[in-house]
Design an enzyme around this catalytic site. Structure first.
Site, PDB file in Angstrom:
ATOM      1  N   GLU A  33       8.120  23.909  -7.869  1.00  0.00           N
ATOM      2  CA  GLU A  33       7.593  22.673  -8.808  1.00  0.00           C
ATOM      3  C   GLU A  33       8.727  22.270  -9.622  1.00  0.00           C
ATOM      4  O   GLU A  33       9.851  22.796  -9.560  1.00  0.00           O
ATOM      5  CB  GLU A  33       6.506  23.313  -9.880  1.00  0.00           C
ATOM      6  N   GLU A  62      -0.491  27.692 -15.274  1.00  0.00           N
ATOM      7  CA  GLU A  62      -1.171  28.687 -14.530  1.00  0.00           C
ATOM      8  C   GLU A  62      -2.304  29.320 -15.181  1.00  0.00           C
ATOM      9  O   GLU A  62      -2.544  28.959 -16.304  1.00  0.00           O
ATOM     10  CB  GLU A  62      -0.298  29.753 -13.835  1.00  0.00           C
ATOM     11  N   ASN A  64      -4.013  33.112 -15.875  1.00  0.00           N
ATOM     12  CA  ASN A  64      -4.082  34.550 -15.830  1.00  0.00           C
ATOM     13  C   ASN A  64      -5.427  35.123 -16.084  1.00  0.00           C
ATOM     14  O   ASN A  64      -5.873  35.252 -17.114  1.00  0.00           O
ATOM     15  CB  ASN A  64      -3.275  35.294 -16.773  1.00  0.00           C
TER      16      ASN A  64
END
Length: 673
Positions: A211, A299, A301
């Protein structure tokens, strides 16, 4: 639900009387504490090298996992399930790391009628893979950075069009493991292979993706709780911008960066994402924030985070307790409106590592350990005294979290607590953290994720100045006071000064303090008192008390408290005003030190590992010519790859180890000519 102290039980709630913790270290200890509070029995699992670990000793029961690699122990789903069934556990709590984001463990729990204290296997699989998570974010109009998925050949085929610098990530992992920045096309292939190898070791999946690397970003995350009834709330945000090797070392809440408007947008976006995927249990949605406060989904978790104490201190909510409540099928006891965070909290991760040597882990024996007793400070630790920090695991020893009315007060509390936090016998980052949180740029919130890298020289210089500002003569006298009576104070502290036959008046001594030779002349000695000169300065010192490595003395009219212990090289470690100093008698020989080995380490033709570990790759053979920078060998230690690199042009004369061999930091690996 429970409001105003009234508890309303769900008719469909599940009983949890015993929980197996599929983890180790400080998170296992932390989970056990909440289980005790809830009167739920705890079951620990432990590998052979964790037989005396704190989490094993604290648990109500413990199940051995045997020896071998992580795949044989803490990453072995079947062993974890068998241990839970054998112990009669109702549920498994995975903590963080290891199997915490393993859909296989969640599925195995369901197949064996065990409650998994976490989200469903489907959601773990969906959000645990960064590629899939990005697709969900984009489909729901949540901003993300440029990214590219595919196997290594496909990524290489697009090498010319990638927007360098780029970031390579492990698709199935987190915590900075397997993450590498690539600044130019020529480095892409090697860095992808390295990242994939690390991803396979850490997460059992070598899939990677790339990315766009946003330079100078902030890293801000939102803590989420969600139950089985569709209720999703956030516990506000944490700023995790201070990192080294892409891994957080300082976290704080609230973020000193966000405006109230951006804070609300960020938290609402995190809640929206969790609603879309029908998330359940505790989780964290992470974002990158650029200099203009634009945020991008990074992201999710699907587990409890290392830094959860920061949120707990501000909200008063026990997140582990809420995880258990949700896993039992109960409705959350909180609504968004009642969450009113108070003050400011900051967490510092204390690692066995050397900031002066590129933060390389420093496994070894802890010879003294003392936690600070400071108002507003909380310690989550994997140890409680003398022990060995193994090279087999992540090098984090403890977390120090501090809470106060505002950010500056929280920083001051953390500074005070760090000085009182004693860890001796191995090198840690404790003093480095102290320099970070008193650095003017940190205090003024002029930070980004490259802070440690860009300020490294300044921080190390400040660390050296802090050490040099202490009176080395006082350190020498403190050492002598302990050295003269250490046998007595260890064995007979109540009668330490009854026998002083060792003493001689007019003794001429030399004390070595970190390489500085300090001459000391003892002119008079009576029970518990010494006077003389150190350097050219007179001194008087009086013994007050010794208990559990803590020595109290009256030195030139001041009361000083120092911590003392002896390391494996028979150096006495003196903690003076929060800093450790290695001391010895330079007028005595130290028969235990391996001088030959020390010289071998300094010989550039005879290469050794920077720390104990396992040889995972040998890139050269005997007779090969190497140049400066050639990576000849890779040694893995504490979940980190260390390259053994040639310092100049040479020829490989002899390779003394093989792939898969365990080595220490004294064993010669390669000889060059």
């Amino acid at each position: 639900m429970y409001f105003c102290g009234i508890i309303i039980e769900s008719m469909n709630s599940k009983k949890i009387n015993k929980v197996l913790i599929a983890n180790r270290g400080e998170i296992a200890v932390r989970i056990i504490r909440t289980l005790r509070k809830l009167h739920i029995a705890s079951v620990a699992v432990f590998a052979d090298n964790d037989a005396n670990a704190l989490h094993r000793r604290m648990a109500d029961e413990a199940c051995p996992l045997g020896g071998g690699t992580l795949k044989d122990t803490y990453l072995n789903v079947q062993k974890i399930i068998d241990a839970a069934l054998d112990a009669g556990a109702d549920a498994i709590h995975p903590g963080y790391g290891f199997l915490s984001e393993s859909p296989e463990l969640a599925e195995a729990c369901e197949a064996n009628n065990l409650i998994f204290i976490g989200p469903s296997a489907e959601v773990i699989r969906l959000m645990g893979n960064k590629i899939a998570a990005r697709k969900i974010a984009m489909a729901n109009h949540i901003p993300v950075t440029f990214g590219m998925m595919g196997d290594q050949d496909e990524i290489l085929a697009m090498a010319d069009s990638l927007p360098y610098p780029i970031l390579i990530k492990a698709a199935a992992g987190g915590g900075g493991k397997g993450m590498h920045i690539v600044w130019q096309k020529s480095d892409l292939k090697d860095e992808m292979e390295r990242a994939s190898r690390e991803a396979m070791k850490y997460f059992g999946d070598g899939t990677i993706f790339v990315e766009q690397y946003i330079e100078n970003p902030r890293h801000i995350e939102v803590q989420i709780l969600a139950d089985h009834f569709g209720n999703v709330i956030h516990l506000h945000e944490r700023e995790c911008t201070i990192q080294r090797r892409y891994q957080k070392i300082i976290e704080e809440s609230p973020s000193p960066t966000l405006t109230d408007e951006k804070r609300q947008q960020l938290c609402e976006t995190a809640v929206k994402l969790c609603q879309v995927i029908h998330y359940q249990n505790a989780g964290t949605v992470e974002f990158l924030v650029d200099k203009d406060l634009n945020f991008y989904f990074l992201e999710m978790n699907t587990r409890i985070q290392v830094e959860h104490p920061v949120t707990e201190l501000r909200t008063g909510i026990d997140i582990v307790e809420e995880q258990i409540r949700i896993a039992r099928g109960k409705e959350m006891g909180w609504t968004q409106e009642v969450i009113q965070p108070q003050g400011h909290a900051i967490e510092l991760r204390i690692y066995a590592e050397n900031p002066e040597n590129n933060f390389l882990p420093t496994p070894g024996k802890v010879t003294a350990y003392h936690e600070p007793q400071v108002r507003g400070a909380r310690v989550d630790s994997s140890i409680d005294g003398i022990c060995t920090i193994s090279e087999a695991y992540d090098p984090m020893i403890a977390k120090l979290s501090c809470h106060a009315k505002d950010r500056q007060s929280a920083i001051e509390t953390a500074q005070n607590a760090l000085k009182q936090f004693i860890i001796q016998g191995l090198t840690t980052n404790k003093a480095y953290l102290w320099e970070v949180i008193k650095n003017p740029d940190f205090v003024d919130n002029k930070i980004d994720t490259s802070f440690c890298a860009t300020h490294q020289e300044t921080l190390l210089k400040a660390l050296l100045e802090s050490r040099n500002n202490l009176n080395v003569n006082d350190i020498a006298i403190s050492f002598l006071m302990y050295d003269f009576c250490k046998k007595q104070v260890e064995q007979h502290p109540e009668n330490v000064w009854e026998e002083i036959g060792y003493w001689r008046y007019r003794m001429q001594l030399i004390v070595d303090v970190e390489g500085k030779k300090i001459p000391v002349s003892i002119e008079a000695a009576t029970a518990g008192k010494i006077q003389g000169t150190v350097g050219e300065h007179p001194f008087k010192v009086e013994f007050i008390q010794y208990d559990n490595k803590q020595l109290k003395i009256m030195l030139n009219g001041r009361t000083e408290t120092v911590y003392c212990s002896v390391n494996d090289e028979q150096k006495t470690i003196i903690n003076f005003h929060g800093l450790n100093f290695a001391c010895s008698r330079a007028d005595q020989l130290n028969d235990t030190f391996d001088y030959a080995c020390k010289e071998m380490v300094n010989d550039k033709t005879k290469l050794v590992s920077p720390m104990p570990g396992k040889v995972v790759k040998i890139n050269v053979k005997e007779g090969d010519a190497v140049n400066e920078g050639t990576i000849m060998m890779v040694v893995e230690a504490m979940k980190m790859e260390n390259n053994i690199v040639a310092s100049g042009k040479a020829k490989v004369k002899k390779i003394l180890v093989t792939e898969g061999q365990m080595v220490d930091n004294k064993m010669q690996l390669i000889e060059l000519e």
